[in-house]
Scaffold this motif. Structure first.
Motif, PDB file in Angstrom:
ATOM      1  N   LEU A 358      58.145  53.280  44.302  1.00 17.30           N
ATOM      2  CA  LEU A 358      59.444  53.515  43.630  1.00 17.30           C
ATOM      3  C   LEU A 358      60.569  54.766  44.218  1.00 17.30           C
ATOM      4  CD1 LEU A 358      61.503  52.358  41.522  1.00 17.30           C
ATOM      5  CD2 LEU A 358      60.406  53.836  39.865  1.00 17.30           C
ATOM      6  N   SER A 359      61.625  54.681  44.602  1.00 12.18           N
ATOM      7  CA  SER A 359      62.231  55.849  45.154  1.00 12.18           C
ATOM      8  C   SER A 359      63.625  56.064  44.355  1.00 12.18           C
ATOM      9  CB  SER A 359      62.668  55.820  46.508  1.00 12.18           C
ATOM     10  OG  SER A 359      63.738  54.785  46.702  1.00 12.18           O
ATOM     11  N   HIS A 360      64.323  55.034  43.688  1.00  7.66           N
ATOM     12  CA  HIS A 360      65.183  55.330  42.794  1.00  7.66           C
ATOM     13  C   HIS A 360      65.196  54.473  41.594  1.00  7.66           C
ATOM     14  CE1 HIS A 360      67.199  56.041  46.647  1.00  7.66           C
ATOM     15  NE2 HIS A 360      68.428  56.439  46.031  1.00  7.66           N
ATOM     16  N   LEU A 361      64.977  55.558  40.593  1.00  8.15           N
ATOM     17  CA  LEU A 361      65.051  54.888  39.100  1.00  8.15           C
ATOM     18  C   LEU A 361      65.793  55.190  38.349  1.00  8.15           C
ATOM     19  CD1 LEU A 361      63.227  53.454  36.830  1.00  8.15           C
ATOM     20  CD2 LEU A 361      61.786  55.526  36.457  1.00  8.15           C
ATOM     21  N   ASN A 362      66.799  54.237  37.803  1.00  5.20           N
ATOM     22  CA  ASN A 362      68.083  54.590  36.795  1.00  5.20           C
ATOM     23  C   ASN A 362      67.593  54.166  35.432  1.00  5.20           C
ATOM     24  OD1 ASN A 362      70.308  54.999  35.697  1.00  5.20           O
ATOM     25  ND2 ASN A 362      71.500  54.005  37.163  1.00  5.20           N
ATOM     26  N   LEU A 363      67.704  55.072  34.571  1.00  5.88           N
ATOM     27  CA  LEU A 363      67.401  54.428  33.101  1.00  5.88           C
ATOM     28  C   LEU A 363      68.466  55.263  32.303  1.00  5.88           C
ATOM     29  CD1 LEU A 363      63.535  55.384  33.022  1.00  5.88           C
ATOM     30  CD2 LEU A 363      64.632  53.361  32.210  1.00  5.88           C
ATOM     31  N   ASN A 364      69.654  55.466  32.966  1.00  8.75           N
ATOM     32  CA  ASN A 364      70.927  55.975  32.328  1.00  8.75           C
ATOM     33  C   ASN A 364      71.169  55.042  30.816  1.00  8.75           C
ATOM     34  OD1 ASN A 364      73.567  55.066  32.108  1.00  8.75           O
ATOM     35  ND2 ASN A 364      74.141  56.814  33.406  1.00  8.75           N
ATOM     36  N   GLN A 365      71.800  55.676  29.999  1.00 10.35           N
ATOM     37  CA  GLN A 365      72.115  54.751  28.724  1.00 10.35           C
ATOM     38  C   GLN A 365      71.149  53.862  28.250  1.00 10.35           C
ATOM     39  OE1 GLN A 365      76.174  53.415  28.335  1.00 10.35           O
ATOM     40  NE2 GLN A 365      76.697  54.341  30.497  1.00 10.35           N
ATOM     41  N   ASN A 366      70.042  54.647  27.810  1.00 14.27           N
ATOM     42  CA  ASN A 366      68.801  53.883  27.010  1.00 14.27           C
ATOM     43  C   ASN A 366      68.591  54.517  25.786  1.00 14.27           C
ATOM     44  OD1 ASN A 366      67.883  51.351  28.469  1.00 14.27           O
ATOM     45  ND2 ASN A 366      68.025  52.619  30.102  1.00 14.27           N
ATOM     46  N   CYS A 367      67.481  54.348  25.145  1.00 16.47           N
ATOM     47  CA  CYS A 367      67.214  55.190  23.881  1.00 16.47           C
ATOM     48  C   CYS A 367      65.842  55.808  23.975  1.00 16.47           C
ATOM     49  CB  CYS A 367      67.101  54.188  22.859  1.00 16.47           C
ATOM     50  SG  CYS A 367      68.165  52.747  22.745  1.00 16.47           S
ATOM     51  N   LEU A 368      65.581  56.307  25.407  1.00 10.94           N
ATOM     52  CA  LEU A 368      64.326  57.257  25.573  1.00 10.94           C
ATOM     53  C   LEU A 368      64.406  58.370  24.605  1.00 10.94           C
ATOM     54  CD1 LEU A 368      64.132  56.943  29.410  1.00 10.94           C
ATOM     55  CD2 LEU A 368      62.891  55.424  27.582  1.00 10.94           C
ATOM     56  N   MET A 369      63.317  58.679  24.062  1.00  7.84           N
ATOM     57  CA  MET A 369      63.207  59.763  23.212  1.00  7.84           C
ATOM     58  C   MET A 369      62.038  60.872  23.821  1.00  7.84           C
ATOM     59  SD  MET A 369      63.998  58.608  19.313  1.00  7.84           S
ATOM     60  CE  MET A 369      62.679  57.514  19.134  1.00  7.84           C
ATOM     61  N   LYS A 370      61.232  60.390  24.418  1.00  7.11           N
ATOM     62  CA  LYS A 370      60.292  61.163  25.254  1.00  7.11           C
ATOM     63  C   LYS A 370      59.696  60.557  26.654  1.00  7.11           C
ATOM     64  CE  LYS A 370      56.419  59.927  22.330  1.00  7.11           C
ATOM     65  NZ  LYS A 370      55.853  60.186  21.123  1.00  7.11           N
ATOM     66  N   LEU A 371      59.431  61.447  27.469  1.00  5.49           N
ATOM     67  CA  LEU A 371      58.807  60.702  28.971  1.00  5.49           C
ATOM     68  C   LEU A 371      57.705  61.735  28.988  1.00  5.49           C
ATOM     69  CD1 LEU A 371      59.821  58.668  30.942  1.00  5.49           C
ATOM     70  CD2 LEU A 371      60.532  60.678  32.213  1.00  5.49           C
ATOM     71  N   HIS A 372      56.570  60.813  29.103  1.00 10.06           N
ATOM     72  CA  HIS A 372      55.286  61.568  29.516  1.00 10.06           C
ATOM     73  C   HIS A 372      54.989  61.064  31.058  1.00 10.06           C
ATOM     74  CE1 HIS A 372      53.978  62.445  25.156  1.00 10.06           C
ATOM     75  NE2 HIS A 372      55.209  63.128  25.587  1.00 10.06           N
ATOM     76  N   ILE A 373      54.861  62.000  31.811  1.00  6.07           N
ATOM     77  CA  ILE A 373      54.268  61.576  33.092  1.00  6.07           C
ATOM     78  C   ILE A 373      52.946  61.786  33.057  1.00  6.07           C
ATOM     79  CG2 ILE A 373      54.314  61.812  35.698  1.00  6.07           C
ATOM     80  CD1 ILE A 373      57.417  62.683  35.166  1.00  6.07           C
ATOM     81  N   GLN A 374      52.117  60.663  33.061  1.00  9.09           N
ATOM     82  CA  GLN A 374      50.431  60.602  32.916  1.00  9.09           C
ATOM     83  C   GLN A 374      50.119  60.897  34.275  1.00  9.09           C
ATOM     84  OE1 GLN A 374      49.416  59.989  30.025  1.00  9.09           O
ATOM     85  NE2 GLN A 374      51.344  58.963  29.009  1.00  9.09           N
ATOM     86  N   GLU A 375      48.853  61.269  34.233  1.00  5.56           N
ATOM     87  CA  GLU A 375      48.115  61.774  35.258  1.00  5.56           C
ATOM     88  C   GLU A 375      47.740  60.733  36.501  1.00  5.56           C
ATOM     89  OE1 GLU A 375      44.560  64.732  36.059  1.00  5.56           O
ATOM     90  OE2 GLU A 375      44.794  63.968  34.096  1.00  5.56           O
ATOM     91  N   HIS A 376      47.592  59.337  35.985  1.00  2.00           N
ATOM     92  CA  HIS A 376      47.406  58.382  37.089  1.00  2.00           C
ATOM     93  C   HIS A 376      48.702  57.659  37.386  1.00  2.00           C
ATOM     94  CE1 HIS A 376      47.270  56.866  32.754  1.00  2.00           C
ATOM     95  NE2 HIS A 376      47.927  55.705  33.219  1.00  2.00           N
ATOM     96  N   GLU A 377      49.920  58.262  37.142  1.00  2.00           N
ATOM     97  CA  GLU A 377      50.970  57.452  37.586  1.00  2.00           C
ATOM     98  C   GLU A 377      52.007  58.474  38.095  1.00  2.00           C
ATOM     99  OE1 GLU A 377      52.303  55.468  33.895  1.00  2.00           O
ATOM    100  OE2 GLU A 377      53.294  57.207  33.548  1.00  2.00           O
TER     101      GLU A 377
END
Ligand SMILES: *[C@@H]1O[C@H](CO)[C@@H](O)[C@H](O)[C@H]1NC(C)=O
Ligand SMILES: *[C@@H]1O[C@H](CO)[C@@H](O)[C@H](O)[C@H]1NC(C)=O
Ligand SMILES: *[C@@H]1O[C@H](CO)[C@@H](O)[C@H](O)[C@H]1NC(C)=O
Ligand SMILES: *[C@@H]1O[C@H](CO)[C@@H](O)[C@H](O)[C@H]1NC(C)=O
Ligand SMILES: *[C@@H]1O[C@H](CO)[C@@H](O)[C@H](O)[C@H]1NC(C)=O
Ligand SMILES: *[C@@H]1O[C@H](CO)[C@@H](O)[C@H](O)[C@H]1NC(C)=O
Ligand SMILES: *[C@@H]1O[C@H](CO)[C@@H](O)[C@H](O)[C@H]1NC(C)=O
Ligand SMILES: *[C@@H]1O[C@H](CO)[C@@H](O)[C@H](O)[C@H]1NC(C)=O
Ligand SMILES: *[C@@H]1O[C@H](CO)[C@@H](O)[C@H](O)[C@H]1NC(C)=O
Ligand SMILES: *[C@@H]1O[C@H](CO)[C@@H](O)[C@H](O)[C@H]1NC(C)=O
Ligand SMILES: *[C@@H]1O[C@H](CO)[C@@H](O)[C@H](O)[C@H]1NC(C)=O
Ligand SMILES: *[C@@H]1O[C@H](CO)[C@@H](O)[C@H](O)[C@H]1NC(C)=O
Length: 696
Positions: A358-377
């Motif tokens: 994945l090189s472009h990820l667009n999550l603009n205008q959603n309802c995300l409250m937190k983003l955890h980037i995990q170790e395996h990803e």
């Protein structure tokens, strides 16, 4: 004799005209009508918009491309193209065609591209179909915008087995069944956008073994289930009413590379093929979310959906576990993923891991409250990440994951509720050029945090981010900048707008980046001219400076050699025009300057004409100045302003007196003159009366 001589040309003319009509009816090649203003270059004859009612016949007979677009032909007569047996490419867009003679293409054995868009071919469609059937070598056919129904289209395409590309866009197709594209085994490209298609029967595309591109955008499809077009590379189903997208659950390898499902009503992440080459997935503007975390799935078997696939009298049942969502889809080749404008509240564990490229990820205008980037990803290939317009309060990074954003170039966090960013997140982002963190409640770290600190953070530190070029901190509620918050960066674009008091009256915190800055926005930051004049002399590369919405009373200082092109000084407290403050040279180099909404003093706008001449003032008509209590548009000021202004400095009462005085004087003089005029005879009378006495 003279009369006859004159009539002869007329006769010739008439005869000639008559012959022309005769020939035309016989579709003779000898039609002597002029070429209308067709442009002939090589084998290409371009007769666009020449008001032709017939196909011109005087063009070179070896022409291989004939463009007759936008001529009122109405009918394409039998054999009217007889003169051009070598035509390969014929374009008849928008020719009001409602009839094409059965033998119109009889001689066109070489024709392989035929454009018939925007005509009315539904009217005599049977004859048109018969005409098309005389073209065994046709490869490309454009029938868009012809009011065709599926039956008409089916008849026209029948047996045209050489076709490779067909457009039926903007027609009135509603239902596609097995017969419509029968026998088109070489078709690669099919455009069906902007119809009213609400149903596609099971085998409608089955015979299209070469189909690569299918466009179904702007139709009324409610769902796509059992998608099994393994040969397809490009599928566009945007702008429909899809609630489901479900690929056939089979092991077959799909060739699908691009899938556009944007602007639909999908509720669940699409169930994609288990094996595909998908690199672009567009899901913008749907109602999608991930749901597993929101419901407590103690009994997973309750969370399945069963699809009844009815085909004729056969009914198959497909069972799908909705909570597995993306789990069975093959995302291993995906590079571009647009999930903006949906209802995503979180990204499930393992989601990013499934998309290693994945090189472009667009999550603009959603309802995300937190983003955890995990170790395996670790999304190691990510170059652009847009998380703007969510409700993010927390970004977290698994410990030891410092290198995970090493390819990131653009990070958009605008309009969230972040207080800070974990230090490690940017530590190894050595390629990052653009960060937009505007409209959050962040503060800048007073000192450099230790690198290994990855816990929740309540500040952001941009120091020493050598690759950073563009930073937006607009509307972040920043407090006054301390020492050198941008030290070690080479920022070219900086937006500090709408942070009231962020500069505390001085631009010294920006000196570190003064040599590199090109675009600087300091709108609404509460700058006043204060003690020290604002001095931008050190900003040697500044091109664009926005100082609007501050309290400047005098012009900032610039060096003559500055490359400034755009300067915005609207909504300040300036009383004089820049004429005195800025050198002629600088003003001449400026391309645009905004000056309106300042309380200029009409008495200090001298030299206005010079500025007007430069044509750099973009809001010229809106610049006003104050004269006593009146607001006057500067463009409407009469030339000799300064004289008025001398009076203006005097008390207003006096001014009015002085203004009235000349009128009074004039009146007085007039009275005196009149008085004298009438008085003269009286004097004379008196004189004459007294004449006698004067003798004495
Ligand atoms: C062409 O000629 C035929 C008779 O040969 C006639 O019936 C027809 O109306 C003519 N068409 C035109 C367009 O003049
Ligand atoms: C035919 O002509 C049209 C109009 O100029 C052009 O757009 C098209 O590419 C040509 N097609 C071929 C196959 O030459
Ligand atoms: C073309 O020729 C056929 C057969 O002669 C005739 O029926 C038809 O009306 C003609 N079409 C046109 C548009 O002239
Ligand atoms: C199409 O081909 C089939 C079989 O070759 C033939 O029977 C049919 O008449 C053809 N249809 C047309 C419209 O030419
Ligand atoms: C899909 O079709 C729509 C309508 O023509 C178009 O706006 C959109 O760009 C297309 N998607 C792609 C990826 O080409
Ligand atoms: C789900 O249920 C388990 C045990 O029944 C409980 O510990 C957990 O907190 C629940 N989760 C949610 C999101 O309700
Ligand atoms: C389904 O329909 C076909 C013909 O349409 C018929 O031959 C077949 O017997 C039917 N099968 C059942 C199970 O009704
Ligand atoms: C139904 O299932 C059978 C067997 O799995 C399969 O052969 C058939 O093609 C399916 N029909 C539909 C309409 O999916
Ligand atoms: C991250 O940066 C630190 C120090 O700048 C360095 O020691 C470390 O090797 C880097 N890690 C990666 C994965 O590049
Ligand atoms: C950074 O960008 C350069 C050039 O754009 C590229 O060669 C390099 O692989 C990227 N990644 C890192 C970690 O430097
Ligand atoms: C970030 O996103 C916002 C809102 O979607 C947009 O207005 C802004 O231009 C984006 N910033 C950058 C640098 O692309
Ligand atoms: C703002 O500037 C004034 C004087 O220049 C200084 O006394 C004050 O401490 C500054 N405020 C902050 C928050 O730096």
């Amino acid at each position: 004799a003279v009369l006859e001589m004159e009539l002869l040309p007329l006769w010739l003319c008439l005869g000639f005209h008559f012959l022309a009509v005769e020939w035309r009816n016989r579709s003779s090649t000898a039609m002597a009508a002029s070429q209308g203003g067709c442009k002939v270059v090589g084998g290409v004859a371009d007769c666009r918009g020449q008001n032709l009612a017939l196909v011109p016949s005087g063009l070179p007979s070896h022409s291989w491309t004939l463009i007759l677009d936008a001529n009122p032909l109405k009918t394409l007569w039998n054999h009217s193209l007889q003169a051009y047996p070598r035509l390969e490419n014929l374009s008849l867009h928008n020719c009001h065609l409602d009839r094409i003679g059965r033998y119109a293409f009889q001689e066109q054995g070489y024709l392989h591209s035929l454009g018939l868009a925007d005509n009315s071919l539904s009217e005599n469609y049977k004859e048109t179909a018969a005409a098309l059937h005389t073209l065994p070598g046709l490869q490309k056919l454009d029938l868009s915008g012809n009011f065709l129904t599926e039956d008409m289209a089916a008849l026209m395409l029948q047996n045209l087995s050489s076709l490779e590309a067909v457009s039926l866009a903007r027609n009135t197709l509603m239902r596609l069944d097995e017969s419509i594209f029968e026998g088109l085994q070489h078709l690669r490209d099919l455009d069906l956008q902007r119809n009213y298609i609400f149903e596609i029967e099971g085998g409608a595309f089955d015979g299209l073994i070469e189909l690569r591109h299918l466009n179904l955008a702007y139709n009324n499809l409610p769902c796509i289930v059992d998608f099994r077009l393994t040969q397809l590379r490009f599928l566009n189903v945007s702008y429909n009413t899809l609630e489901w997208f479900l690929a056939a659950r089979e092991e077959a390898a799909f060739e699908l590379e691009m899938l556009d499902l944007s602007h639909n009503q999908l509720l669940f992440f699409p169930l994609l093929p288990q094996c595909s080459k998908l690199h672009t997935l567009l899901l913008r503007d749907n109602n999608m979310g991930f749901y597993r975390d929101l419901y407590n799935t103690s009994s997973p078997q309750e969370m399945v959906a069963q699809f009844l696939l009815v085909d004729g009298n056969v009914t198959n049942i497909t069972t799908v576990n909705l909570w597995e969502e993306f789990a069975s889809s093959d995302l291993s080749a995906l590079r571009f993923l647009d999930m903006s404008q949906n209802q995503f509240q979180y990204l499930p564990d393992g989601f990013l891991k499934k998309i290693p490229l994945l090189s472009h990820l667009n999550l603009n205008q959603n309802c995300l409250m937190k983003l955890h980037i995990q170790e395996h990803e670790p999304p190691g290939a990510l170059t652009e990440l847009d998380l703007s317009h969510n409700q993010l309060e927390e970004l977290r990074l698994a410990p030891g994951l410092t290198g995970c954003l090493k390819n990131l170039r653009l990070f958009n966090l605008s309009s969230n509720q972040l207080l800070g960013i974990p230090t490690g997140l940017f530590a190894n982002a050595s390629n990052i050029t653009t960060i937009d963190i505007s409209h959050n409640r962040i503060s800048l770290c007073p000192q450099i945090a230790p690198l290994d600190w990855v816990g929740p953070s309540n500040c952001v530190d941009f120091r020493n981010m050598a690759s950073l070029r563009s930073l937006s901190l607009e509307g972040c509620g920043l407090r006054a900048l301390q020492d050198c918050p941008f030290q070690g960066t080479s920022l070219t674009h900086l937006d500090l707008s709408s942070n009231w008091g962020v500069l505390n009256g001085s631009i010294t915190p920006l000196w570190d980046i003064a040599p590199t800055l090109q675009v600087l926005s300091l709108r609404n930051v509460g700058l006043s001219s204060g003690v020290a004049e604002l001095d931008f002399s050190e900003f040697g590369n500044l091109r664009d400076l926005d100082l609007s919405g501050n309290s400047l009373t005098s012009f900032p200082r610039f060096r003559d050699s500055l490359v400034l092109q755009t300067l915005d000084l609207r909504r300040n407290l300036l009383t004089a025009l820049p004429q005195r403050a800025m050198s002629e040279q600088l003003l001449r180099r400026l391309q645009t300057i905004y000056l309106s909404q300042n309380p200029y003093d009409c008495c200090q706008v001298e030299g206005w004409e010079a500025l007007e001449h430069l044509k750099t003032v973009a809001d010229l008509a809106m610049v006003t100045c104050n004269l006593s209590a009146k607001v006057i548009r500067v463009v409407e000021l009469p030339g000799g302003i300064p004289q008025d202004c001398k009076w203006e400095r005097v008390d207003t009462g006096l001014l009015y007196l002085v203004l009235i005085l000349p009128s009074c004087l004039t009146l007085l003089v007039a009275c005196t003159v009149m008085f004298l005029t009438f008085k003269k005879p009286l004097l004379q009378v008196i004189k004459s009366r007294c004449h006698w006495s004067s003798i004495y």
